[in-house]
Design an enzyme around this catalytic site. Structure first.
Site, short mmCIF file in Angstrom:
data_model
loop_
_atom_site.label_atom_id
_atom_site.label_comp_id
_atom_site.label_asym_id
_atom_site.label_seq_id
_atom_site.Cartn_x
_atom_site.Cartn_y
_atom_site.Cartn_z
N CYS A 72 0.74 -1.32 0.07
CA CYS A 72 0.05 -0.07 -0.01
C CYS A 72 0.81 1.33 0.08
O CYS A 72 1.56 1.47 0.87
CB CYS A 72 -1.02 0.11 1.05
SG CYS A 72 -1.87 1.36 1.22
N HIS A 179 -3.87 -3.62 -10.80
CA HIS A 179 -4.45 -2.37 -11.02
C HIS A 179 -4.87 -2.51 -12.58
O HIS A 179 -4.10 -2.89 -13.55
CB HIS A 179 -3.61 -1.48 -10.66
CG HIS A 179 -3.06 -0.97 -9.58
ND1 HIS A 179 -3.68 -0.39 -8.43
CD2 HIS A 179 -1.78 -1.55 -8.82
CE1 HIS A 179 -3.01 -0.39 -7.14
NE2 HIS A 179 -2.01 -1.22 -7.55
N GLU A 228 -10.89 0.19 -4.36
CA GLU A 228 -9.89 -0.55 -3.94
C GLU A 228 -10.22 -2.05 -3.46
O GLU A 228 -11.23 -2.29 -2.89
CB GLU A 228 -8.88 0.00 -2.64
CG GLU A 228 -7.92 -0.74 -2.24
CD GLU A 228 -6.89 0.37 -1.56
OE1 GLU A 228 -6.17 -0.17 -0.78
OE2 GLU A 228 -7.32 1.64 -1.19
N CYS A 237 -5.14 6.02 -3.33
CA CYS A 237 -4.57 4.88 -3.28
C CYS A 237 -3.07 5.08 -4.02
O CYS A 237 -2.93 5.53 -5.17
CB CYS A 237 -5.42 3.79 -4.37
SG CYS A 237 -4.31 2.17 -4.64
N GLY A 240 -1.93 2.59 -6.79
CA GLY A 240 -3.02 2.76 -7.87
C GLY A 240 -2.46 4.20 -8.61
O GLY A 240 -2.43 4.16 -9.88
#
Length: 294
Positions: A72, A179, A228, A237, A240
């Protein structure tokens, strides 16, 4: 009692637990109950900050549904701030071990707010608190089998995705987690709460996927809306945004250096051609501390 700290990176919020001096028997279940925004602390999940064999600290991340993810971007910035502020790793940069590999985080200090540091990474404490961090997010993974996404091409760039009678063009990138990036002219036309889970669980994604709808303003500025994996709609994110930076270059829509605007704030991304690594810079914020019945 479990002692915890609530933190966020531009609204991508997690409950952080110091695993150096306390243990969590069932982190998946703890994530589910603590992340509940009505009956718990509230957040996008739970992050454990643990001793590491290869880095200064180790990070384990659990989504709000209890599923574990490898990485993350917003969370790892907060892990670095947590480790520094709590004396677990009083060094700069800090090396954080994740399931997606070792990440190097350069802390940014300031009196009032965070700011993007220069390429020399000369970042000094000077008695000021940690406001943000610059993270080496690593090399993007583009091979479909490694993302993973079930498409038969060298790279998953501008490939069709059929959902509910509508076909989108998506570009897929892994930054340690999968993603799908979809470019649209108007984000207001996307019902993210409805279409997000359908794409997350689409048969093309054997490990599910994070979904990002993106509007390009110009070559250096984009706006994102994110669903998410395991958490739903989030304000930000980091992995992301890194994937969006890469996807923009692959599709010719944006430059290697961009400002990504997310509902919770801005991130600065730089996909450096010389080293093929994405560098992300953004804030890290502590909200409050507390205890949870164990």
């Amino acid at each position: 009692m479990v002692r915890f700290t609530k933190m966020h990176g531009i609204g991508n919020d997690y409950v952080y637990v110091n695993g150096f001096d306390q243990s969590v028997a069932d982190p998946a279940e703890l994530a589910r109950v603590m992340a509940d925004r009505h009956f718990g602390v509230g957040g996008d999940g739970l992050i454990l900050v643990l001793p590491s064999q290869s880095g200064d600290v180790r990070m384990r991340m659990f989504n709000a549904d209890g599923s574990e993810s490898a990485m993350c971007g917003n969370g790892v910035r907060c892990v670095a701030k947590f480790a520094y502020d709590h004396g677990l790793a009083r060094v700069n940069p800090i090396r954080v071990e994740t399931a997606a590999g070792l990440r190097t985080i350069h802390l940014i200090f300031g009196k009032d707010n965070w700011s993007v540091c220069d390429d020399q990474w000369v970042i000094n404490d000077d008695g000021n608190p940690v406001r943000g961090a610059m993270v080496d997010m690593g090399e993007p993974i583009l091979e479909p089998a490694r993302i993973p996404v079930l498409v038969e091409s060298e790279h998953a760039v501008n490939v069709p995705l059929a959902v509910d009678g509508r076909t989108f063009e998506m570009t897929c990138v892994s930054m340690g987690n999968p993603h799908a990036v979809i470019y649209v002219d108007d984000l207001a036309t996307i019902n993210l709460a409805e279409i997000g889970p359908k794409i997350e669980h689409h048969p093309l994604f054997p490990q599910r996927v994070n979904v990002h709808f993106v509007r390009v303003h110009d070559s250096g500025h984009v706006t994102m809306a994110t669903w998410e994996r395991g958490s739903g709609i989030t304000l930000a994110c980091g992995t992301g945004a890194s994937a969006v930076c890469v996807a923009g270059v692959l599709t010719g829509r944006s430059a290697r250096i961009i400002d990504a605007r997310l509902p919770g704030g801005h991130l600065h991304l730089d996909w450096r051609e010389s080293v093929n690594r994405v560098i992300m810079t953004g804030p890290a914020t502590e909200v409050f501390t507390g205890t949870w019945p164990g």
